[in-house]
Design an enzyme around this catalytic site. Structure first.
Site, PDB file in Angstrom:
ATOM      1  N   PRO A   1       0.855  -1.188   0.000  1.00 55.82           N
ATOM      2  CA  PRO A   1       0.000   0.000   0.000  1.00 55.82           C
ATOM      3  C   PRO A   1       0.890   1.236   0.000  1.00 55.82           C
ATOM      4  O   PRO A   1       1.851   1.311   0.763  1.00 55.82           O
ATOM      5  CB  PRO A   1      -0.766  -0.111   1.323  1.00 55.82           C
ATOM      6  CG  PRO A   1       0.020  -1.035   2.198  1.00 55.82           C
ATOM      7  CD  PRO A   1       0.885  -1.863   1.312  1.00 55.82           C
ATOM      8  N   LEU A   2       0.599   2.188  -0.863  1.00 58.36           N
ATOM      9  CA  LEU A   2       1.368   3.444  -0.920  1.00 58.36           C
ATOM     10  C   LEU A   2       0.364   4.580  -1.041  1.00 58.36           C
ATOM     11  O   LEU A   2      -0.315   4.714  -2.072  1.00 58.36           O
ATOM     12  CB  LEU A   2       2.309   3.448  -2.129  1.00 58.36           C
ATOM     13  CG  LEU A   2       3.458   2.436  -2.129  1.00 58.36           C
ATOM     14  CD1 LEU A   2       4.096   2.350  -3.516  1.00 58.36           C
ATOM     15  CD2 LEU A   2       4.513   2.812  -1.090  1.00 58.36           C
ATOM     16  N   SER A   3       0.278   5.373  -0.007  1.00 58.09           N
ATOM     17  CA  SER A   3      -0.677   6.463   0.012  1.00 58.09           C
ATOM     18  C   SER A   3      -0.351   7.456  -1.101  1.00 58.09           C
ATOM     19  O   SER A   3       0.805   7.834  -1.284  1.00 58.09           O
ATOM     20  CB  SER A   3      -0.572   7.129   1.386  1.00 58.09           C
ATOM     21  OG  SER A   3      -1.564   8.064   1.524  1.00 58.09           O
TER      22      SER A   3
ATOM     23  N   GLN B   1      -6.471  -1.614   3.146  1.00 54.55           N
ATOM     24  CA  GLN B   1      -5.707  -1.296   4.354  1.00 54.55           C
ATOM     25  C   GLN B   1      -6.401  -0.187   5.143  1.00 54.55           C
ATOM     26  O   GLN B   1      -6.744   0.855   4.596  1.00 54.55           O
ATOM     27  CB  GLN B   1      -4.277  -0.854   4.016  1.00 54.55           C
ATOM     28  CG  GLN B   1      -3.453  -0.812   5.302  1.00 54.55           C
ATOM     29  CD  GLN B   1      -2.110  -0.142   5.171  1.00 54.55           C
ATOM     30  OE1 GLN B   1      -2.030   0.980   4.680  1.00 54.55           O
ATOM     31  NE2 GLN B   1      -1.062  -0.807   5.613  1.00 54.55           N
TER      32      GLN B   1
ATOM     33  N   CYS C   1       2.674   3.506   9.833  1.00 58.95           N
ATOM     34  CA  CYS C   1       2.810   4.850   9.265  1.00 58.95           C
ATOM     35  C   CYS C   1       3.511   5.786  10.256  1.00 58.95           C
ATOM     36  O   CYS C   1       3.106   5.887  11.415  1.00 58.95           O
ATOM     37  CB  CYS C   1       1.432   5.397   8.897  1.00 58.95           C
ATOM     38  SG  CYS C   1       1.538   7.029   8.158  1.00 58.95           S
TER      39      CYS C   1
ATOM     40  N   LYS D   1       0.518  -4.644   9.026  1.00 57.61           N
ATOM     41  CA  LYS D   1       1.796  -4.174   8.487  1.00 57.61           C
ATOM     42  C   LYS D   1       2.385  -3.205   9.511  1.00 57.61           C
ATOM     43  O   LYS D   1       1.727  -2.245   9.906  1.00 57.61           O
ATOM     44  CB  LYS D   1       1.578  -3.490   7.140  1.00 57.61           C
ATOM     45  CG  LYS D   1       2.850  -2.980   6.496  1.00 57.61           C
ATOM     46  CD  LYS D   1       2.585  -2.629   5.026  1.00 57.61           C
ATOM     47  CE  LYS D   1       3.803  -2.017   4.365  1.00 57.61           C
ATOM     48  NZ  LYS D   1       4.069  -0.648   4.810  1.00 57.61           N
TER      49      LYS D   1
ATOM     50  N   ASN E   1       9.653  -6.466   4.191  1.00 55.97           N
ATOM     51  CA  ASN E   1       9.481  -5.199   3.470  1.00 55.97           C
ATOM     52  C   ASN E   1      10.605  -4.240   3.861  1.00 55.97           C
ATOM     53  O   ASN E   1      11.037  -4.216   5.004  1.00 55.97           O
ATOM     54  CB  ASN E   1       8.100  -4.612   3.813  1.00 55.97           C
ATOM     55  CG  ASN E   1       7.863  -3.224   3.235  1.00 55.97           C
ATOM     56  OD1 ASN E   1       7.628  -2.262   3.964  1.00 55.97           O
ATOM     57  ND2 ASN E   1       7.919  -3.098   1.923  1.00 55.97           N
TER      58      ASN E   1
ATOM     59  N   ASP F   1      13.535  -1.742   1.299  1.00 55.17           N
ATOM     60  CA  ASP F   1      14.716  -1.803   0.425  1.00 55.17           C
ATOM     61  C   ASP F   1      14.691  -2.943  -0.590  1.00 55.17           C
ATOM     62  O   ASP F   1      15.735  -3.504  -0.930  1.00 55.17           O
ATOM     63  CB  ASP F   1      16.001  -1.898   1.258  1.00 55.17           C
ATOM     64  CG  ASP F   1      16.262  -0.627   2.047  1.00 55.17           C
ATOM     65  OD1 ASP F   1      15.598   0.392   1.765  1.00 55.17           O
ATOM     66  OD2 ASP F   1      17.123  -0.655   2.948  1.00 55.17           O
TER      67      ASP F   1
ATOM     68  N   SER G   1       7.878  -1.666  -2.439  1.00 56.69           N
ATOM     69  CA  SER G   1       7.283  -0.358  -2.151  1.00 56.69           C
ATOM     70  C   SER G   1       7.871   0.745  -3.029  1.00 56.69           C
ATOM     71  O   SER G   1       7.461   0.884  -4.178  1.00 56.69           O
ATOM     72  CB  SER G   1       7.462  -0.021  -0.670  1.00 56.69           C
ATOM     73  OG  SER G   1       6.866  -1.017   0.119  1.00 56.69           O
TER      74      SER G   1
HETATM   75  C1  FMN Z   1       4.809   7.580  -0.796  1.00 54.32           C
HETATM   76  C2  FMN Z   1       4.659   6.473   0.214  1.00 54.32           C
HETATM   77  C3  FMN Z   1       3.397   6.160   0.680  1.00 54.32           C
HETATM   78  C4  FMN Z   1       3.234   5.120   1.613  1.00 54.32           C
HETATM   79  N1  FMN Z   1       1.971   4.798   2.015  1.00 54.32           N
HETATM   80  C5  FMN Z   1       1.782   3.713   2.823  1.00 54.32           C
HETATM   81  C6  FMN Z   1       0.468   3.279   3.179  1.00 54.32           C
HETATM   82  O1  FMN Z   1      -0.553   3.858   2.781  1.00 54.32           O
HETATM   83  N2  FMN Z   1       0.374   2.193   3.985  1.00 54.32           N
HETATM   84  C7  FMN Z   1       1.472   1.514   4.454  1.00 54.32           C
HETATM   85  O2  FMN Z   1       1.342   0.532   5.177  1.00 54.32           O
HETATM   86  N3  FMN Z   1       2.727   1.904   4.116  1.00 54.32           N
HETATM   87  C8  FMN Z   1       2.902   2.970   3.327  1.00 54.32           C
HETATM   88  N4  FMN Z   1       4.171   3.344   2.958  1.00 54.32           N
HETATM   89  C9  FMN Z   1       5.316   2.522   3.404  1.00 54.32           C
HETATM   90  C10 FMN Z   1       5.688   1.465   2.369  1.00 54.32           C
HETATM   91  O3  FMN Z   1       4.599   0.590   2.122  1.00 54.32           O
HETATM   92  C11 FMN Z   1       6.906   0.629   2.809  1.00 54.32           C
HETATM   93  O4  FMN Z   1       6.626   0.024   4.035  1.00 54.32           O
HETATM   94  C12 FMN Z   1       8.169   1.464   2.924  1.00 54.32           C
HETATM   95  O5  FMN Z   1       8.292   2.369   1.847  1.00 54.32           O
HETATM   96  C13 FMN Z   1       9.412   0.586   3.029  1.00 54.32           C
HETATM   97  O6  FMN Z   1       9.690  -0.122   1.858  1.00 54.32           O
HETATM   98  P1  FMN Z   1      10.796   0.411   0.788  1.00 54.32           P
HETATM   99  O7  FMN Z   1      12.073   0.652   1.562  1.00 54.32           O
HETATM  100  O8  FMN Z   1      10.941  -0.748  -0.176  1.00 54.32           O
HETATM  101  O9  FMN Z   1      10.249   1.632   0.175  1.00 54.32           O
HETATM  102  C14 FMN Z   1       4.368   4.408   2.087  1.00 54.32           C
HETATM  103  C15 FMN Z   1       5.642   4.755   1.623  1.00 54.32           C
HETATM  104  C16 FMN Z   1       5.801   5.775   0.703  1.00 54.32           C
HETATM  105  C17 FMN Z   1       7.184   6.107   0.212  1.00 54.32           C
END
Ligand code: FMN
Length: 329
Positions: A26-28, A80, A110, A149, A210, A212, A234
């Site tokens: 999930p990415l907001s 989520q 978050c 998560k 999750n 990197d 992500s």
């Molecule tokens: C722009 C953005 C929005 C995110 N939105 C959410 C979200 O809505 N829900 C959530 O559980 N994590 C959210 N995350 C966290 C990511 O899902 C993930 O846990 C985090 O980026 C670590 O993974 P990465 O290092 O591969 O980016 C967000 C991260 C970013 C950068």
């Protein structure tokens, strides 16, 4: 190779079987229906997630927020939710299931102040009893599996994930996705995968790693180091909806899918722009600016194109810029 073999069997989230161990996070502000459709094209089996949805808002609004929209062909998909009130969460979860969610995911990771100040997101790491009550309330409210998560702890002096994860499992969570950073790390520094390995050793439910995961190599290394049941992509998917599919393909076949050329990426950007315009009109155009800039990478003139794309005012302008760039590849 151990990781590869393990990945050919389905991931079981309670009663739900998913034929991929690579999940799109999930990415907001990113994982709306338009983005998810692109991810789905390359990763037909992966679990997808909506952006996080505020449970309390669902309680007060007459209509469900657009962020909960999911299409019938998006399965497997999870909605989520976040909040700090167990009763609002249970109620919201029921609405999410009615919308078609196959699992409910609870956000306990978050780091954003606005959310942690109200007791939601990663601040639940500091209120384990509330976290447990939320899981129990949602599990009680719905028949579908419930997952969480979260992060490894609040800060370096307070890494409590081992105890916290055990509590979540005891409360009825059917899967845990662990972002290997503390809340105070935000998105900085390295994800500490060794904590994921330790959590995997003590839980019986699936643990998803999750943090990197930017490439097939990262995913394989992470799976080997943590022995996790799967990986969640992500930031590596920003402007690159191909990633989950690339990893999944490799884990299932041992073969690397050729990466898209800059022209193919820009063509995907065009489809993303067109989709956002159709879905949200002018608001979609504003939202597309950041996406388009993420796609424009790794070829001569990309910096200038990013600059231009991040200021577009309308669909035609965006399509024209992208067509011009594609013709130069
Ligand atoms: C722009 C953005 C929005 C995110 N939105 C959410 C979200 O809505 N829900 C959530 O559980 N994590 C959210 N995350 C966290 C990511 O899902 C993930 O846990 C985090 O980026 C670590 O993974 P990465 O290092 O591969 O980016 C967000 C991260 C970013 C950068």
């Amino acid at each position: 190779m151990i990781a590869t073999l393990q990945q050919t069997t389905p991931l079981k989230i309670g009663s739900v079987k998913v034929n991929s161990r690579v999940l799109q996070s999930p990415l907001s502000g990113v994982t709306d229906m338009v983005f998810r459709r692109l991810v789905r094209r390359y990763a037909p089996d992966s679990m997808l997630y909506t952006e996080m949805v505020k449970a309390k808002e669902i309680h007060h609004l007459r209509e469900l927020p657009q962020v909960m929209n999911i299409a019938p062909d998006e399965s497997p998909i999870s909605i989520q939710l976040f909040d700090s009130r167990p009763d609002f969460m249970g109620e919201a979860a029921q609405k999410a299931v009615a919308e078609g969610a196959q699992t409910i995911d609870i956000n306990m990771g978050c780091p954003v102040n606005k959310i942690t100040k109200k007791g939601g997101g990663s601040s639940l790491l500091r209120q384990p009893e509330v976290a447990e009550a939320i899981v129990a309330s949602v599990v009680e409210a719905v028949e579908v599996p419930v997952s969480v998560k979260t992060r490894i702890g609040w800060d370096e002096t307070d890494i409590n994930i081992l105890e916290f994860a055990q509590r979540l499992e005891n409360a009825g969570a059917q899967m845990l996705t662990l972002h290997g950073r503390t809340r105070s790390q935000g998105y900085q520094g390295n994800a500490q995968w060794h904590w994921i390995k330790q959590v995997k050793q003590i839980l019986s439910i699936p643990v998803i790693a999750n943090g990197d995961i930017f490439s097939v190599e990262d995913a394989v290394q992470c799976l080997e180091e943590t022995n996790a049941d799967g990986v969640m992509c992500s930031r590596g998917t920003l402007g690159y909806p191909f990633l989950a599919g690339e990893i999944d393909h490799f884990l299932k076949t041992g073969e690397k899918r050729p990466q898209p050329t800059p022209g193919e990426r820009l063509t995907c950007a065009k489809q993303h722009l067109q989709g956002l315009w159709e879905y949200r009109g002018d608001r979609g155009i504003y939202q597309s600016r950041k996406h388009l800039a993420w796609y424009a990478k790794g070829f001569p003139g990309a910096a200038q194109l990013r600059d231009n794309l991040s200021q577009i005012q309308g669909l035609e302008e965006g399509l024209m810029l992208l067509d011009e760039a594609i013709s130069q590849q």
